[in-house]
Write a protein that holds these residues in place. Sequence first.
Motif, PDB file in Angstrom:
ATOM      1  N   SER A   1       0.846  -1.183   0.000  1.00  0.00           N
ATOM      2  CA  SER A   1       0.000   0.000   0.000  1.00  0.00           C
ATOM      3  C   SER A   1       0.888   1.242   0.000  1.00  0.00           C
TER       4      SER A   1
ATOM      5  N   HIS B   1      -2.976  12.174   2.791  1.00  0.00           N
ATOM      6  CA  HIS B   1      -4.341  12.692   2.867  1.00  0.00           C
ATOM      7  C   HIS B   1      -4.525  14.083   2.275  1.00  0.00           C
TER       8      HIS B   1
ATOM      9  N   ALA C   1      -1.646  13.461  -2.118  1.00  0.00           N
ATOM     10  CA  ALA C   1      -2.150  12.374  -2.962  1.00  0.00           C
ATOM     11  C   ALA C   1      -3.666  12.262  -2.844  1.00  0.00           C
TER      12      ALA C   1
ATOM     13  N   THR D   1      -5.563  10.083  -1.296  1.00  0.00           N
ATOM     14  CA  THR D   1      -5.981   8.717  -1.585  1.00  0.00           C
ATOM     15  C   THR D   1      -6.267   7.983  -0.280  1.00  0.00           C
ATOM     16  N   GLU D   2      -6.843   6.809  -0.422  1.00  0.00           N
ATOM     17  CA  GLU D   2      -7.075   5.955   0.730  1.00  0.00           C
ATOM     18  C   GLU D   2      -5.761   5.305   1.156  1.00  0.00           C
TER      19      GLU D   2
ATOM     20  N   CYS E   1      -4.617   2.273  -0.967  1.00  0.00           N
ATOM     21  CA  CYS E   1      -4.326   2.345  -2.396  1.00  0.00           C
ATOM     22  C   CYS E   1      -2.906   1.860  -2.659  1.00  0.00           C
TER      23      CYS E   1
ATOM     24  N   ASP F   1      -0.463   3.839  -7.648  1.00  0.00           N
ATOM     25  CA  ASP F   1      -1.580   4.784  -7.699  1.00  0.00           C
ATOM     26  C   ASP F   1      -1.297   6.007  -6.827  1.00  0.00           C
ATOM     27  N   GLY F   2      -0.671   5.799  -5.684  1.00  0.00           N
ATOM     28  CA  GLY F   2      -0.318   6.914  -4.820  1.00  0.00           C
ATOM     29  C   GLY F   2       0.701   7.837  -5.458  1.00  0.00           C
TER      30      GLY F   2
ATOM     31  N   ALA G   1      -1.071   9.856  -8.198  1.00  0.00           N
ATOM     32  CA  ALA G   1      -1.898  10.922  -7.626  1.00  0.00           C
ATOM     33  C   ALA G   1      -1.042  12.080  -7.126  1.00  0.00           C
TER      34      ALA G   1
ATOM     35  N   CYS H   1     -13.596   4.440   5.083  1.00  0.00           N
ATOM     36  CA  CYS H   1     -13.152   5.363   4.039  1.00  0.00           C
ATOM     37  C   CYS H   1     -12.893   6.752   4.611  1.00  0.00           C
TER      38      CYS H   1
ATOM     39  N   GLY I   1     -14.985  10.233  -7.127  1.00  0.00           N
ATOM     40  CA  GLY I   1     -13.704  10.916  -7.229  1.00  0.00           C
ATOM     41  C   GLY I   1     -13.829  12.422  -7.081  1.00  0.00           C
TER      42      GLY I   1
END
Length: 653
Positions: free
Chosen positions: A319, A339, A342, A344-345, A348, A352-353, A356, A484, A580
């Motif tokens: 992750s 937070h 990026a 993102t969660e 992720c 992907d991070g 982003a 989330c 998104g």
Amino acid sequence: MADSLPTEFDVIVIGTGLPESILAAACSRSGQRVLHLDSRSYYGGNWASFSFSALLSWLECQQNSDPGEEGSAAWQDLIHETEEAITLCSKDKTIQHTEVFCYASQDVDDNTEETDALQRTPSWVAPTPLTNPLVPACLSEETPSLCVTRHEMPAKDTPENDGEISPEVMDVEETLAKENNRGDKTYTHTVSDGAKDENKLIVEDSTDQPKRNRITYSQIVKEGRRFNIDLVSKLLYSQGLLIDLLIKSNVSRYAEFKNVTRILAFREGKVEQVPCSRADVFNSKALTMVEKRMLMKFLTFCLDYEQHPEEYQAFMQCSFSEYLKTKKLTPNLQHFVLHSIAMTESSCTTIDGLKATKNFLQCLGRFGNTPFLFPLYGQGEVPQCFCRMCAVFGGIYCLCHKIQCLVVDKESGRCQAIIDHFGQRINAKYFIVEDSYLSEDTCSNVQYKQISRAVLITDQSVLKTDSDQQISILIVPPAEPGMCAVRVTELCSSTMTCMKDTYLVHLTCSSSKTAREDLESVVRKLFIPYAETETDREGLTKPRLLWALYFNMRDSSGISRSSYNGLPSNVYVCSGPDCGLGNEHAVRQAQTLFQEIFPSEEFCPPPPNPEDIIFDGDDKQPEAPGTTNRIIAKLESSEDCKNLENHENHLQN
């Protein structure tokens, strides 16, 4: 108007959401005959923006029972033996679990008759869910305008509404007014877990509360036209697909935007500002000098991380939060990157991070100090901009126009026509349908996701500064693993989305339960009810909550075409809003579908320059050499002007 509709078109678009509106504009721009319909009385579908009174009307429509199939026999008689019908849904079922809470009190000094005449809902309703319809459905007079190059709000003497209050509501009004006149105390209703205590009246002494701007419910109602409340909360990346499309197609001339002024972080129970630019990083007091250097080094790497695969290939299966720990970043920096940069969660993937983070950094500095823009008057203006472009190039629009079914030829399997609620049959070559119009039979195999949404009206910002005109975005991390993160967007009055001295706050996350269950804990962390006072660790008073709406919205993004049953090959489905932050999915979907339908046409090309347009009867030839490569458009000028004039007259009516 339905009787005068032509019966032959190239493309029929059903639904006026963002992807459908982009597609309609692209098809019309490429010379196709476009008919754009919507059964709703407003543009935008689930991308729409409402004034306060129009939002209450929309809520009533959501609570109405599903209407019966009116006139079914009439349209079934129009189906030939060689054809079959695919019925469309008569009721929008994309919104669920709507709950409304009002915390603001009624000003006892207000003229009762004047307030009653203006309000469509009780002056200050107990903070309990709205369960009974309170307002007539008359959204048409509140339809947002396409022209957004405005610089003045409606005059104070503009009629707010002409609705009347039901007898039940008036009874509540009179009872609450009597209760409120008892003394200098604030009376509020409270909701407890037990049903018996639901209407219990609690008396709270507000004598010692600090003096702050007092906003009453009657003020919100009177200034209701100053609100533009989005159903979906999104921002535009300054280097994103939507901004590029707006500029390329010149649709940007129909809208105005403001830069998001700050990015916030929620850490250890308090809200603080996140440094974005290099100057912000080195001027920040929240970071030590060592942290500043570590952060700049990591962000420099993220800008060209593809050139250094050895730095992250070993962590491809990890992750992004685990990867950040390996970069020796402090917990403070890890929180900011994950937070607030990026966005993102925690779960992720590393790649992907990094993507982003790079996207965030690339968007910095194009239009301001943050990567984001917000359209004045709300997100609902953007679909209308593309509708206007479609109308300019000859598209025909008709709202409040229900479609009974799609007519499919049994032999070829292609859709040939639609039949509307007037029984008129309209033929076309291609059909574009928004997902919410498809029936349960067509969508029986589709697994939808849900979005949890909350809309709040508050009396001050979550982070007070010298300026009260801040546009902020905040990501609140999940309280427990597996949950989330919640995205919070706070809008000030200069965005033309709320009245002066108030803020409009949007909360969004992927649903695991109802919207209220998903978001209420975050609301409690950031705000307090109107009648209460609470200070944080630094002695600052929290913003007070005046009004709140919770609802769940269907997320139909990511649904493959094969999931729909019996869909003809020339029928294309557009999804509603996704969860998104940006609008990339809608733009990408519109472009993909357009290229499937018209592979040889350019997607939303730039409009011709006025000097390059040759009108019928104009014998003037190009004078400068090389002008043969210029855009030469053959237009019926009078007809184009008539199309635009008819479209604008329809909006005004």
